[in-house]
Design an enzyme around this catalytic site. Structure first.
Site, mmCIF file in Angstrom:
data_model
loop_
_atom_site.group_PDB
_atom_site.id
_atom_site.type_symbol
_atom_site.label_atom_id
_atom_site.label_comp_id
_atom_site.label_asym_id
_atom_site.label_seq_id
_atom_site.Cartn_x
_atom_site.Cartn_y
_atom_site.Cartn_z
ATOM 1 N N ALA A 1 0.811 -1.226 0.000
ATOM 2 C CA ALA A 1 0.000 0.000 0.000
ATOM 3 C C ALA A 1 0.840 1.269 0.000
ATOM 4 O O ALA A 1 0.412 2.306 -0.526
ATOM 5 C CB ALA A 1 -0.939 -0.003 1.202
ATOM 6 N N GLN B 1 0.441 -6.426 -3.649
ATOM 7 C CA GLN B 1 -0.724 -6.601 -2.786
ATOM 8 C C GLN B 1 -1.833 -5.625 -3.173
ATOM 9 O O GLN B 1 -2.984 -5.797 -2.750
ATOM 10 C CB GLN B 1 -0.346 -6.323 -1.329
ATOM 11 C CG GLN B 1 0.582 -7.324 -0.700
ATOM 12 C CD GLN B 1 0.998 -6.875 0.691
ATOM 13 O OE1 GLN B 1 1.864 -6.035 0.843
ATOM 14 N NE2 GLN B 1 0.374 -7.432 1.713
ATOM 15 N N ILE C 1 -4.698 -3.418 -5.027
ATOM 16 C CA ILE C 1 -5.852 -3.790 -5.847
ATOM 17 C C ILE C 1 -6.306 -2.615 -6.708
ATOM 18 O O ILE C 1 -7.437 -2.570 -7.178
ATOM 19 C CB ILE C 1 -7.002 -4.305 -4.949
ATOM 20 C CG1 ILE C 1 -7.333 -3.316 -3.824
ATOM 21 C CG2 ILE C 1 -6.643 -5.663 -4.354
ATOM 22 C CD1 ILE C 1 -8.479 -3.760 -2.901
ATOM 23 N N ASP C 2 -5.370 -1.653 -6.928
ATOM 24 C CA ASP C 2 -5.734 -0.403 -7.613
ATOM 25 C C ASP C 2 -5.339 -0.354 -9.087
ATOM 26 O O ASP C 2 -5.623 0.639 -9.777
ATOM 27 C CB ASP C 2 -5.112 0.794 -6.879
ATOM 28 C CG ASP C 2 -3.604 0.645 -6.668
ATOM 29 O OD1 ASP C 2 -2.905 0.107 -7.563
ATOM 30 O OD2 ASP C 2 -3.112 1.064 -5.598
ATOM 31 N N HIS D 1 -3.831 -9.968 -4.842
ATOM 32 C CA HIS D 1 -5.120 -9.961 -4.142
ATOM 33 C C HIS D 1 -6.269 -9.518 -5.042
ATOM 34 O O HIS D 1 -7.342 -9.165 -4.558
ATOM 35 C CB HIS D 1 -5.037 -9.065 -2.903
ATOM 36 C CG HIS D 1 -4.082 -9.585 -1.867
ATOM 37 N ND1 HIS D 1 -3.343 -8.765 -1.035
ATOM 38 C CD2 HIS D 1 -3.721 -10.847 -1.529
ATOM 39 C CE1 HIS D 1 -2.583 -9.511 -0.239
ATOM 40 N NE2 HIS D 1 -2.797 -10.770 -0.526
ATOM 41 N N CYS E 1 -25.073 -14.056 -12.656
ATOM 42 C CA CYS E 1 -24.957 -14.484 -14.058
ATOM 43 C C CYS E 1 -23.512 -14.541 -14.555
ATOM 44 O O CYS E 1 -23.244 -15.067 -15.631
ATOM 45 C CB CYS E 1 -25.789 -13.591 -14.974
ATOM 46 S SG CYS E 1 -25.134 -11.905 -15.167
ATOM 47 N N THR F 1 5.609 -1.856 2.117
ATOM 48 C CA THR F 1 4.741 -2.819 2.781
ATOM 49 C C THR F 1 5.339 -3.219 4.126
ATOM 50 O O THR F 1 6.560 -3.328 4.259
ATOM 51 C CB THR F 1 4.527 -4.082 1.916
ATOM 52 O OG1 THR F 1 3.851 -5.090 2.695
ATOM 53 C CG2 THR F 1 5.836 -4.659 1.400
#
Length: 232
Positions: A24, A99, A101-102, A117, A128, A184
């Site tokens: 992060a 790590q 997720i952006d 992640h 669906c 991190t």
């Protein structure tokens, strides 16, 4: 005597095959909060792990939705760290295991990225299976086509990691001559456990504001990642 920053920069310049392991702290310079600091997403929140869990998504999807929406920063741009890693990819073999997720490493143009992640920007309907745009998900958590509940394709607490992501990360680490850990605390497992698969003679560099708990011999440059990468 050469200082640690210069030493680390020289190691990266000489390396032919680098794996960056990022967290992060790499994205805070892009305006994306981290998780556990005083200004992080989790600060002041009771039981944030529950809010990002599979159980919360299933039992209280509306609670999950309201919390996860805070993690989106669609206007965030890659910063100097993302850009320099992408530049290094043009002349070296570079793999990035993140790590985050952006998707900022991907937006910066790095060709070899494992989003360990998952990604907030890959959304789909659980009913669906159809892909759904982030802009639609930001408006409503229900799929307009079938009424199913949409979710981002991120690994929640209680969920398993992608086997292909694990295998790719291990393969890269086993071949790299330098492993560089950036931004991190290195406390989240199994991400932190990947270091055990590094090539035995590889060098390990840590770029972080605070020291991390790491048994492997490593070179620690204790500063913000954006400051370090601005000098490469």
């Amino acid at each position: 005597m050469i200082d640690l920053e210069e030493q680390a920069i020289e190691i990266l310049k000489q390396a032919k095959n680098i794996v960056f392991m990022t967290g992060a702290g790499v994205s805070t310079a892009s305006g994306i909060p981290d998780y556990r600091s005083m200004t992080g997403v989790y600060h002041g929140v009771d039981n944030p792990e529950y809010l990002l869990s599979h159980t919360c998504l299933k039992r209280e999807p509306d609670v999950f939705y309201q919390f996860v929406k805070q993690l989106y920063h669609p206007s965030a741009k890659p910063n100097v760290i993302h850009k320099k890693m992408a530049e290094l990819s043009q002349t070296k073999q570079v793999g990035i295991v993140t790590q985050n997720i952006d998707d900022l490493h991907i937006k910066a143009g790095s060709p070899n990225v494992v989003s360990f992640h998952g990604s907030l920007y890959d959304c789909y309907c659980q009913k669906c299976g159809q892909s759904v745009s982030v802009s639609d998900y930001m408006q409503i958590m229900y799929h307009k086509e079938c009424g199913g509940i949409i979710r981002p394709n991120v690994v929640l607490y209680e969920e398993g990691l992608s086997e292909s992501n694990i295998e790719t990360a291990i393969s890269w680490l086993s071949q790299a001559d330098v492993v560089c850990i950036v931004g991190t605390t290195f406390q989240v497992y199994p991400f932190s456990g990947l270091i055990h698969y590094r090539k035995p003679d590889s060098q390990v560099i840590v770029i972080n504001k605070e020291p991390i708990s790491l048994m492997e011999p490593h070179l620690l440059v204790q500063q913000k990642g954006e400051n370090f990468f601005s000098n490469i």
